[in-house]
Design an enzyme around this catalytic site. Structure first.
Site, PDB file in Angstrom:
ATOM      1  N   ALA A   1      10.619  -2.692   5.785  1.00  0.00           N
ATOM      2  CA  ALA A   1      10.721  -1.423   6.516  1.00  0.00           C
ATOM      3  C   ALA A   1      10.763  -0.223   5.569  1.00  0.00           C
ATOM      4  O   ALA A   1      11.508   0.729   5.777  1.00  0.00           O
ATOM      5  CB  ALA A   1      11.938  -1.418   7.456  1.00  0.00           C
ATOM      6  N   GLY A   2       9.936  -0.281   4.514  1.00  0.00           N
ATOM      7  CA  GLY A   2       9.968   0.780   3.514  1.00  0.00           C
ATOM      8  C   GLY A   2       8.749   1.686   3.539  1.00  0.00           C
ATOM      9  O   GLY A   2       8.643   2.591   2.726  1.00  0.00           O
TER      10      GLY A   2
ATOM     11  N   ASP B   1      -2.097  -1.734   9.802  1.00  0.00           N
ATOM     12  CA  ASP B   1      -2.343  -1.771   8.352  1.00  0.00           C
ATOM     13  C   ASP B   1      -2.972  -3.093   7.901  1.00  0.00           C
ATOM     14  O   ASP B   1      -3.399  -3.204   6.749  1.00  0.00           O
ATOM     15  CB  ASP B   1      -1.027  -1.591   7.576  1.00  0.00           C
ATOM     16  CG  ASP B   1      -0.424  -0.203   7.757  1.00  0.00           C
ATOM     17  OD1 ASP B   1      -1.164   0.722   8.155  1.00  0.00           O
ATOM     18  OD2 ASP B   1       0.787  -0.059   7.500  1.00  0.00           O
TER      19      ASP B   1
ATOM     20  N   GLY C   1       5.254  -6.299   5.792  1.00  0.00           N
ATOM     21  CA  GLY C   1       4.999  -7.236   6.893  1.00  0.00           C
ATOM     22  C   GLY C   1       3.506  -7.390   7.142  1.00  0.00           C
ATOM     23  O   GLY C   1       3.005  -8.494   7.406  1.00  0.00           O
TER      24      GLY C   1
ATOM     25  N   LYS D   1       0.849  -1.219   0.000  1.00  0.00           N
ATOM     26  CA  LYS D   1       0.000   0.000   0.000  1.00  0.00           C
ATOM     27  C   LYS D   1       0.860   1.235   0.000  1.00  0.00           C
ATOM     28  O   LYS D   1       2.042   1.215   0.355  1.00  0.00           O
ATOM     29  CB  LYS D   1      -0.927   0.015   1.231  1.00  0.00           C
ATOM     30  CG  LYS D   1      -0.208   0.022   2.600  1.00  0.00           C
ATOM     31  CD  LYS D   1       0.228   1.367   3.105  1.00  0.00           C
ATOM     32  CE  LYS D   1       1.098   1.268   4.339  1.00  0.00           C
ATOM     33  NZ  LYS D   1       1.801   2.488   4.705  1.00  0.00           N
TER      34      LYS D   1
ATOM     35  N   PRO E   1       9.895  -4.460  -0.403  1.00  0.00           N
ATOM     36  CA  PRO E   1      11.057  -4.157   0.434  1.00  0.00           C
ATOM     37  C   PRO E   1      10.668  -3.970   1.908  1.00  0.00           C
ATOM     38  O   PRO E   1       9.606  -3.430   2.218  1.00  0.00           O
ATOM     39  CB  PRO E   1      11.595  -2.856  -0.174  1.00  0.00           C
ATOM     40  CG  PRO E   1      11.164  -2.915  -1.614  1.00  0.00           C
ATOM     41  CD  PRO E   1       9.822  -3.582  -1.586  1.00  0.00           C
TER      42      PRO E   1
HETATM   43  P1  ATP Z   1       5.234  -0.355   8.970  1.00  0.00           P
HETATM   44  O1  ATP Z   1       4.958   1.022   8.417  1.00  0.00           O
HETATM   45  O2  ATP Z   1       4.014  -1.087   9.440  1.00  0.00           O
HETATM   46  O3  ATP Z   1       6.400  -0.409   9.917  1.00  0.00           O
HETATM   47  P2  ATP Z   1       6.857  -1.150   6.777  1.00  0.00           P
HETATM   48  O4  ATP Z   1       6.405  -1.481   5.398  1.00  0.00           O
HETATM   49  O5  ATP Z   1       7.600   0.134   6.941  1.00  0.00           O
HETATM   50  O6  ATP Z   1       5.608  -1.216   7.691  1.00  0.00           O
HETATM   51  P3  ATP Z   1       7.665  -3.862   7.218  1.00  0.00           P
HETATM   52  O7  ATP Z   1       8.352  -4.325   5.977  1.00  0.00           O
HETATM   53  O8  ATP Z   1       6.279  -4.310   7.423  1.00  0.00           O
HETATM   54  O9  ATP Z   1       7.773  -2.282   7.315  1.00  0.00           O
HETATM   55  O10 ATP Z   1       8.600  -4.322   8.436  1.00  0.00           O
HETATM   56  C1  ATP Z   1       8.789  -3.610   9.616  1.00  0.00           C
HETATM   57  C2  ATP Z   1       9.517  -4.523  10.629  1.00  0.00           C
HETATM   58  O11 ATP Z   1       8.656  -5.612  10.974  1.00  0.00           O
HETATM   59  C3  ATP Z   1      10.771  -5.194  10.064  1.00  0.00           C
HETATM   60  O12 ATP Z   1      11.907  -4.425  10.315  1.00  0.00           O
HETATM   61  C4  ATP Z   1      10.811  -6.542  10.772  1.00  0.00           C
HETATM   62  O13 ATP Z   1      11.655  -6.499  11.895  1.00  0.00           O
HETATM   63  C5  ATP Z   1       9.397  -6.787  11.275  1.00  0.00           C
HETATM   64  N1  ATP Z   1       8.690  -7.929  10.641  1.00  0.00           N
HETATM   65  C6  ATP Z   1       7.918  -8.825  11.256  1.00  0.00           C
HETATM   66  N2  ATP Z   1       7.386  -9.704  10.381  1.00  0.00           N
HETATM   67  C7  ATP Z   1       7.822  -9.365   9.177  1.00  0.00           C
HETATM   68  C8  ATP Z   1       7.614  -9.891   7.878  1.00  0.00           C
HETATM   69  N3  ATP Z   1       6.848 -10.964   7.641  1.00  0.00           N
HETATM   70  N4  ATP Z   1       8.202  -9.249   6.865  1.00  0.00           N
HETATM   71  C9  ATP Z   1       8.970  -8.169   7.088  1.00  0.00           C
HETATM   72  N5  ATP Z   1       9.222  -7.639   8.282  1.00  0.00           N
HETATM   73  C10 ATP Z   1       8.650  -8.225   9.343  1.00  0.00           C
END
Ligand code: ATP
Length: 330
Positions: free
Chosen positions: A123-124, A168, A129, A15, A121
């Site tokens: 934590a982007g 989310d 996750g 998203k 990617p």
């Molecule tokens: P958010 O804004 O919710 O933090 P994001 O897209 O920035 O989402 P994600 O890729 O969802 O970040 O990952 C954030 C953190 O969640 C990662 O650094 C990791 O430690 C943890 N994590 C737990 N499960 C997962 C998963 N299945 N895939 C990726 N990261 C995961």
């Protein structure tokens, strides 16, 4: 006689937030949001397998591979991302989702294995996750219910479980476009007609969501801004029919300033995309991925190609895209 399935594959979208309005934190530290989510056709895939041969008591096993041919696979191959950033234990959101479904239907989790093919990617700010959690909720719900011959959990029950896993996750289950309120889990679907053409530009460095909110707090003080501003009706109208020109002037992310404070080089990326023809650009969610809006599909591809020629990773995506769904079972 029907044979109970041994595996189910489900996928869920990434998203971006076309609007992300932040309000002052509540006493428990949560920031109330008013956000306009858009699901895009960059999808995470989770295969849930039941293997009765695995010893009882082992819990849910999980493996991860970069989705072949994906931008994330390229990032891992080039050393710009590490698979080891994804926890392979009970902290993994897909594992937590699988356990939540098993608990809710009274099924044992032993013998359950998950395989994640990651295209988003880590934590982007694209909710990868959360997409894994949504895909796992749908896959395990389908697998366990069919295997045990019991009714599946209803969509609203899955959304409730999802909300406990992450703010989310309910939107990744729903897909399309929606206004999210509260922490983002109170969803109001938004009608859409036609596709928007976007380019994600993931960055080599991650940004921690809590760090971005801490910076927002530092900039606004504890008295803050009160309730988040309501989503602009004109922004919602720009999705039905899709009107990228109108939408470009209305995109707003209150987390962009704190993200730019923590990673000032993102400002150059935003300016660069505008020079290359993007209608507008913004930091996706809490960043650091930058998202550009293009006027057409062709323009999005040209923008992505221009960024790629400079050695930057750029992923053309379309939205809205469907929410989490079963893709295959066997
Ligand atoms: P958010 O804004 O919710 O933090 P994001 O897209 O920035 O989402 P994600 O890729 O969802 O970040 O990952 C954030 C953190 O969640 C990662 O650094 C990791 O430690 C943890 N994590 C737990 N499960 C997962 C998963 N299945 N895939 C990726 N990261 C995961």
């Amino acid at each position: 006689m029907t044979v109970a399935p041994r595996w189910v594959t489900a996928s869920a979208p990434a998203k971006t937030n076309l609007l992300l309005h932040v309000g002052s934190p509540t006493p428990d530290g949560y920031h109330p949001l008013e956000t306009l989510f858009l699901a895009v056709d960059l999808r995470e895939t989770v295969t849930a397998t039941l293997d009765p041969a695995r010893d009882a008591g082992e819990g849910v096993a999980v493996t991860v591979e970069p989705a072949p041919g994906s931008g994330y696979a390229r990032m891992v191959a080039e050393g710009a991302a590490r698979l080891s950033d994804i926890p392979l234990d009970a902290r993994n959101l897909a594992v937590r989702a699988a356990r939540a479904v098993c608990d809710a239907v009274g099924a044992s989790e032993s013998g359950l294995a998950l395989h994640i093919r990651k295209a988003v990617p880590v934590a982007g700010g694209m909710g990868g996750g959360s997409a894994d959690a949504a895909a796992a909720l749908v896959a395990v719900n389908d697998l366990v219910a069919r295997h045990l011959g019991i009714p599946e959990l209803a969509p609203e029950e899955l959304r409730r479980l999802g909300a406990e896993l992450g703010a989310d996750v309910p939107f990744m289950l729903l897909g399309g476009a929606a206004v999210g309120r509260g922490t983002g889990t109170e969803l109001q679907p938004v009608p859409t007609d036609g596709l928007l053409h976007l380019v994600f530009a993931p960055q080599d460095r991650g940004l921690s969501t809590p760090a971005v909110y801490r910076r927002w707090d530092a900039a606004h003080g504890l008295s803050g801004t009160g309730a988040p501003d309501p989503a602009s009706p004109r922004a919602l109208a720009a999705l039905d029919p899709a009107d990228p020109g109108a939408l470009a002037a209305l995109v707003r992310n209150d987390l962009q300033a704190p993200a730019l404070h923590l990673l000032p080089e993102l400002a150059d990326v935003l300016e660069h995309g505008a020079r290359l023809g993007a209608l507008t650009g913004w930091v996706s969610g809490s960043g650091p991925t930058v998202c550009f809006l293009a006027p057409t599909d062709d323009a999005a591809r040209q923008l992505a190609d221009a960024l790629a020629r400079e050695g930057r990773l750029a992923l053309p995506v379309n939205g809205p895209a469907p929410g989490a769904r079963v893709d295959a079972r066997g």
